[in-house]
Design a protein around this motif. Structure first.
Motif, PDB file in Angstrom:
ATOM      1  N   GLY A 190      25.369  63.433  11.422  1.00  0.00           N
ATOM      2  CA  GLY A 190      26.736  63.935  11.431  1.00  0.00           C
ATOM      3  C   GLY A 190      27.263  64.198  12.829  1.00  0.00           C
ATOM      4  N   ASP A 191      28.350  64.947  12.859  1.00  0.00           N
ATOM      5  CA  ASP A 191      29.010  65.356  14.093  1.00  0.00           C
ATOM      6  C   ASP A 191      28.495  66.753  14.432  1.00  0.00           C
ATOM      7  N   PHE A 192      27.650  66.831  15.472  1.00  0.00           N
ATOM      8  CA  PHE A 192      27.027  68.099  15.832  1.00  0.00           C
ATOM      9  C   PHE A 192      27.835  68.879  16.858  1.00  0.00           C
ATOM     10  N   ASN A 193      28.857  68.266  17.442  1.00  0.00           N
ATOM     11  CA  ASN A 193      29.744  68.933  18.400  1.00  0.00           C
ATOM     12  C   ASN A 193      28.987  69.600  19.538  1.00  0.00           C
ATOM     13  N   ASP A 194      27.827  69.073  19.880  1.00  0.00           N
ATOM     14  CA  ASP A 194      26.986  69.698  20.902  1.00  0.00           C
ATOM     15  C   ASP A 194      26.907  68.796  22.119  1.00  0.00           C
ATOM     16  N   TRP A 195      27.269  69.335  23.272  1.00  0.00           N
ATOM     17  CA  TRP A 195      27.323  68.548  24.498  1.00  0.00           C
ATOM     18  C   TRP A 195      26.010  68.588  25.277  1.00  0.00           C
ATOM     19  N   GLY A 196      25.083  69.441  24.874  1.00  0.00           N
ATOM     20  CA  GLY A 196      23.836  69.599  25.614  1.00  0.00           C
ATOM     21  C   GLY A 196      22.618  69.299  24.761  1.00  0.00           C
ATOM     22  N   PHE A 197      21.543  70.072  25.003  1.00  0.00           N
ATOM     23  CA  PHE A 197      20.270  69.808  24.335  1.00  0.00           C
ATOM     24  C   PHE A 197      19.800  70.975  23.471  1.00  0.00           C
ATOM     25  N   GLN A 198      20.614  72.035  23.366  1.00  0.00           N
ATOM     26  CA  GLN A 198      20.164  73.217  22.641  1.00  0.00           C
ATOM     27  C   GLN A 198      19.926  72.922  21.164  1.00  0.00           C
ATOM     28  N   PRO A 210      33.874  56.671  25.952  1.00  0.00           N
ATOM     29  CA  PRO A 210      32.818  57.600  25.513  1.00  0.00           C
ATOM     30  C   PRO A 210      31.991  58.132  26.678  1.00  0.00           C
ATOM     31  N   MET A 211      31.872  59.455  26.729  1.00  0.00           N
ATOM     32  CA  MET A 211      31.168  60.119  27.818  1.00  0.00           C
ATOM     33  C   MET A 211      30.025  60.999  27.326  1.00  0.00           C
ATOM     34  N   VAL A 212      30.065  61.403  26.053  1.00  0.00           N
ATOM     35  CA  VAL A 212      29.026  62.277  25.506  1.00  0.00           C
ATOM     36  C   VAL A 212      28.644  61.794  24.110  1.00  0.00           C
ATOM     37  N   GLN A 213      27.477  62.213  23.679  1.00  0.00           N
ATOM     38  CA  GLN A 213      27.031  61.903  22.327  1.00  0.00           C
ATOM     39  C   GLN A 213      27.147  63.166  21.473  1.00  0.00           C
ATOM     40  N   LEU A 214      28.191  63.207  20.662  1.00  0.00           N
ATOM     41  CA  LEU A 214      28.368  64.326  19.733  1.00  0.00           C
ATOM     42  C   LEU A 214      27.773  64.019  18.362  1.00  0.00           C
ATOM     43  N   ASP A 215      27.578  62.746  18.076  1.00  0.00           N
ATOM     44  CA  ASP A 215      27.119  62.311  16.759  1.00  0.00           C
ATOM     45  C   ASP A 215      25.642  61.911  16.845  1.00  0.00           C
ATOM     46  N   HIS A 216      24.863  62.330  15.861  1.00  0.00           N
ATOM     47  CA  HIS A 216      23.419  62.111  15.919  1.00  0.00           C
ATOM     48  C   HIS A 216      22.885  61.786  14.526  1.00  0.00           C
ATOM     49  N   VAL A 217      21.720  61.119  14.521  1.00  0.00           N
ATOM     50  CA  VAL A 217      20.958  60.904  13.286  1.00  0.00           C
ATOM     51  C   VAL A 217      19.530  61.342  13.562  1.00  0.00           C
ATOM     52  N   TYR A 218      19.122  62.446  12.960  1.00  0.00           N
ATOM     53  CA  TYR A 218      17.783  62.982  13.118  1.00  0.00           C
ATOM     54  C   TYR A 218      16.966  62.704  11.855  1.00  0.00           C
ATOM     55  N   VAL A 219      15.644  62.547  12.021  1.00  0.00           N
ATOM     56  CA  VAL A 219      14.793  62.270  10.860  1.00  0.00           C
ATOM     57  C   VAL A 219      13.497  63.067  10.923  1.00  0.00           C
ATOM     58  N   ARG A 220      12.919  63.206   9.733  1.00  0.00           N
ATOM     59  CA  ARG A 220      11.573  63.761   9.589  1.00  0.00           C
ATOM     60  C   ARG A 220      10.843  62.885   8.576  1.00  0.00           C
ATOM     61  N   GLY A 221       9.635  62.435   8.916  1.00  0.00           N
ATOM     62  CA  GLY A 221       8.860  61.635   7.983  1.00  0.00           C
ATOM     63  C   GLY A 221       9.196  60.157   7.987  1.00  0.00           C
ATOM     64  N   LEU A 222      10.011  59.696   8.944  1.00  0.00           N
ATOM     65  CA  LEU A 222      10.345  58.280   9.111  1.00  0.00           C
ATOM     66  C   LEU A 222      10.209  57.936  10.589  1.00  0.00           C
ATOM     67  N   ARG A 223       9.890  56.685  10.886  1.00  0.00           N
ATOM     68  CA  ARG A 223       9.722  56.271  12.279  1.00  0.00           C
ATOM     69  C   ARG A 223      11.017  55.673  12.818  1.00  0.00           C
TER      70      ARG A 223
END
Length: 258
Positions: free
Chosen positions: A183-191, A218-231
């Motif tokens: 989704g859209d995490f609206n996060d500009w850093g690594f927290q 595009p200058m930042v990555q606000l959108d991400h796809v995180y996983v658990r249990g998949l490579r």
């Protein structure tokens, strides 16, 4: 609409052992402001189909908007989630925000059967209405859990929302089940990235600069796809004028080994 690039397509995921997931903030299907605004929902329909993803997580999806329906002659008669779902996909939508003229929220589109789905309000204060949408999907006869999120604009809110997300996962998702959070995490850093890693969620880190916002430059990555249990296998951001005209975000496409 000009034809979208066809190199987004991968071999049919149901035959490859690869799970393809996309996330896209569609900006309510309208670009611009005031009398100059234009309806992009029809172009977005073609775009979502071209993503060719098994699971598509969408944010800022309108269920209904009475003002825009009167303003635009070609406003779809069905909800945006239903309209954007390619043929053969199931569309799940839940409202996050109620406005003066309608409502909008998250949607999840999938070509695989949906076993069940839930929604949870993760609003942190009265000025931002936020939510998460959870679905359990049967992929190649294996349950995969997918959560679509749209986090808040305030850093403190995002921290509390991720903590709520963690509690939801602990309550609703078996520890040994594959899990995707997109989704859209609206996060500009690594927290937020570090917080998610703390409870086992990671993303593909080998791609150079998967920037998704703002779409035109595009200058930042606000959108991400995180996983658990998949490579994680790959990460891709479609670029070009065709894409940045449709929303203020670019879509993000990730592939994982089942």
């Amino acid at each position: 609409m000009t034809a979208l690039p066809t190199d987004l397509h991968a071999p049919a995921a149901e035959h490859s052992g690869i799970l393809r997931v996309a996330t896209y903030n569609i900006h309510k299907g309208v670009q611009g402001m005031g009398p100059a605004r234009r309806l992009e929902i029809h172009n977005l329909g073609h775009a979502v189909e071209q993503l060719d993803a098994d699971i598509v997580c969408l944010q800022e999806v309108r269920s209904v908007n009475r003002r825009e329906a009167l303003y635009f002659d070609r406003w779809p008669e069905v909800s945006q989630a239903e309209y954007l779902a390619p043929e053969g996909y199931e569309a799940i939508y839940r409202t996050n925000a109620f406005t003066r003229h309608g409502e909008h929220g998250n949607a999840l589109l999938t070509r695989w059967p949906v076993i069940g789905h839930k929604h949870e309000d993760i609003s942190d204060h009265r000025f931002e209405q936020r939510g998460l949408l959870h679905a359990e999907v049967l992929v190649e006869n294996r349950p995969v859990h997918a959560i679509c999120v749209h986090l808040g604009l305030i850093a403190g809110s995002r921290i509390r929302q991720v903590a709520q997300l963690q509690r939801f996962i602990e309550r609703e998702v078996p520890r040994d089940a594959p899990l995707v959070v997109a989704g859209d995490f609206n996060d500009w850093g690594f927290q937020i990235k570090n917080m998610l890693a703390g409870f086992g969620l990671f993303e593909y880190d080998e791609a150079p600069q998967a920037h998704t916002y703002p779409a035109r430059l595009p200058m930042v990555q606000l959108d991400h796809v995180y996983v658990r249990g998949l490579r994680p296998l790959s990460l891709q951001v479609p670029r070009g004028r065709i894409w940045w005209r449709m929303s203020d975000h670019l879509p993000l496409i990730a592939e994982f080994q089942l």
